[in-house]
Design an enzyme around this catalytic site. Structure first.
Site, PDB file in Angstrom:
ATOM      1  N   HIS A  98      15.095 -58.049 -27.669  1.00 36.07           N
ATOM      2  CA  HIS A  98      16.026 -59.149 -27.394  1.00 36.07           C
ATOM      3  C   HIS A  98      17.268 -58.993 -28.274  1.00 36.07           C
ATOM      4  O   HIS A  98      17.193 -58.520 -29.420  1.00 36.07           O
ATOM      5  CB  HIS A  98      15.360 -60.501 -27.651  1.00 36.07           C
ATOM      6  CG  HIS A  98      16.226 -61.655 -27.247  1.00 36.07           C
ATOM      7  ND1 HIS A  98      17.158 -62.196 -28.103  1.00 36.07           N
ATOM      8  CD2 HIS A  98      16.351 -62.319 -26.083  1.00 36.07           C
ATOM      9  CE1 HIS A  98      17.805 -63.169 -27.461  1.00 36.07           C
ATOM     10  NE2 HIS A  98      17.334 -63.255 -26.228  1.00 36.07           N
ATOM     11  N   GLU A 170      20.685 -58.580 -20.370  1.00 34.25           N
ATOM     12  CA  GLU A 170      21.227 -59.757 -21.047  1.00 34.25           C
ATOM     13  C   GLU A 170      22.450 -59.351 -21.861  1.00 34.25           C
ATOM     14  O   GLU A 170      22.307 -58.932 -23.025  1.00 34.25           O
ATOM     15  CB  GLU A 170      20.172 -60.361 -21.980  1.00 34.25           C
ATOM     16  CG  GLU A 170      18.919 -60.807 -21.261  1.00 34.25           C
ATOM     17  CD  GLU A 170      18.182 -61.881 -22.059  1.00 34.25           C
ATOM     18  OE1 GLU A 170      18.191 -63.028 -21.616  1.00 34.25           O
ATOM     19  OE2 GLU A 170      17.661 -61.563 -23.128  1.00 34.25           O
ATOM     20  N   GLY A 176      23.453 -67.671 -25.352  1.00 38.08           N
ATOM     21  CA  GLY A 176      23.502 -68.740 -26.349  1.00 38.08           C
ATOM     22  C   GLY A 176      24.665 -69.710 -26.201  1.00 38.08           C
ATOM     23  O   GLY A 176      25.434 -69.646 -25.240  1.00 38.08           O
ATOM     24  N   SER A 217      23.010 -67.437 -20.479  1.00 37.33           N
ATOM     25  CA  SER A 217      23.635 -68.677 -19.989  1.00 37.33           C
ATOM     26  C   SER A 217      23.362 -68.948 -18.504  1.00 37.33           C
ATOM     27  O   SER A 217      24.247 -69.426 -17.788  1.00 37.33           O
ATOM     28  CB  SER A 217      25.140 -68.686 -20.272  1.00 37.33           C
ATOM     29  OG  SER A 217      25.375 -68.732 -21.661  1.00 37.33           O
TER      30      SER A 217
HETATM   31  P1  PGA Z   1      20.512 -68.642 -22.921  1.00 38.02           P
HETATM   32  O1  PGA Z   1      19.506 -67.583 -23.600  1.00 38.02           O
HETATM   33  O2  PGA Z   1      20.079 -68.813 -21.494  1.00 38.02           O
HETATM   34  O3  PGA Z   1      20.339 -69.892 -23.725  1.00 38.02           O
HETATM   35  O4  PGA Z   1      21.886 -68.058 -23.013  1.00 38.02           O
HETATM   36  C1  PGA Z   1      19.173 -66.421 -22.932  1.00 38.02           C
HETATM   37  C2  PGA Z   1      18.348 -65.520 -23.801  1.00 38.02           C
HETATM   38  O5  PGA Z   1      18.578 -65.417 -25.008  1.00 38.02           O
HETATM   39  O6  PGA Z   1      17.441 -64.837 -23.277  1.00 38.02           O
END
Ligand code: PGA
Length: 268
Positions: A98, A170, A176, A217
């Protein structure tokens, strides 16, 4: 039938009690949906301390994941969590690489690769996360970065192990509070690069069979649009999934789009 993948990582946001309440509510909501066998694969990835309790609350429909794992079964590795311990806790999926582990905790592609091999050896499903950062995007090297992360992260993985591998795209700049979600067109193009690289590495059959999820997001506004794209097989959701009712509503939206797209494909 194509399977839709929908899941969340609760990061370091939910205690055991909060995870328990969340999973109880989510499982109940999912039970009420009229889902065909294998239509949707749900997964929830809570904190380590919540795993034992979470196992009993996942029900039939939700796979249980761990947010990280050590690269060896046993050893003098203070603070690490072994695959044997995750097996004992009833974990199905191990999330590796991640963005926060790469960029805040300094994990390298080589370390992630050792974990991928160890997780596969221990018969987990591996959810490997990859994605370029904002500078790499500005420099126009996003495709190269994705290819490098795949080639290094999956070094030594055999084509026979591919059925236990999921990829999450991602982009770091999309994740975030301050993240900007990728447009559906941008995400689709990157998923195509990932698909092509997987086919180069493992052959068309294995490469085409592997689920590629988008994360960063995802929210109620963009989820259905993203899932409409042909190369996006699922969504890996953070904040928008941490309230069971909101996640359930988002699942309904995505499912409607997914079913519509599937019906159109089978009619053509
Ligand atoms: P988020 O997180 O949807 O809050 O942007 C995604 C992630 O970190 O996998």
């Amino acid at each position: 039938m194509k399977t839709l993948y929908l899941g969340t990582n609760t990061k370091m946001y939910k205690t055991c009690a909060e995870t328990g309440a969340y999973l109880s509510a989510l499982s109940a909501q999912i039970e009420q949906k009229k889902l065909a066998q294998e239509e949707v694969q749900f997964f929830v990835i809570p904190s380590f301390t919540a795993l034992h309790q979470a196992r009993g609350l996942c029900g039939q429909r939700i796979l249980l994941g761990a947010q990280n794992m050590a690269w060896e079964e046993r050893g003098a590795l203070t603070g690490e969590v072994s695959p044997l311990m995750l097996k004992e806790a009833g974990v199905d999926v191990v999330e590796l690489g991640h963005s926060e582990r790469r960029h805040i905790l300094g994990e390298t592609d080589e370390q992630i690769n050792a974990k991928v091999l160890c997780a596969l050896r221990n018969q987990f499903i591996v959810l490997l996360c990859i994605g370029e950062n904002a500078q790499q995007k500005r420099d126009g090297i996003s495709d190269e970065i994705l290819r490098i992360q795949l080639k290094l992260g999956l070094r030594g993985v055999g084509a026979g192990q591919m059925s236990s591998l999921w990829i999450a795209y991602e982009p770091v700049w999309a994740i975030g509070e301050n993240g900007i979600p990728a447009s559906k067109e941008y995400a689709e193009q990157k998923h195509q690069v990932i698909r092509q690289t997987l086919c180069e590495l493992f052959g068309a059959r294995a490469g085409n069979g592997m689920p590629i999820l988008y994360g960063g997001s995802v929210n109620a506004e963009n989820a259905a649009q993203l899932i409409h794209m042909p190369h996006i097989d699922g969504l890996f959701i953070g904040r928008s999934a941490w309230d069971a009712n909101k996640f359930s509503a988002l699942i309904d939206q995505v499912l409607t789009q997914f079913r519509e797209d599937n019906a159109n494909t089978s009619n053509t």
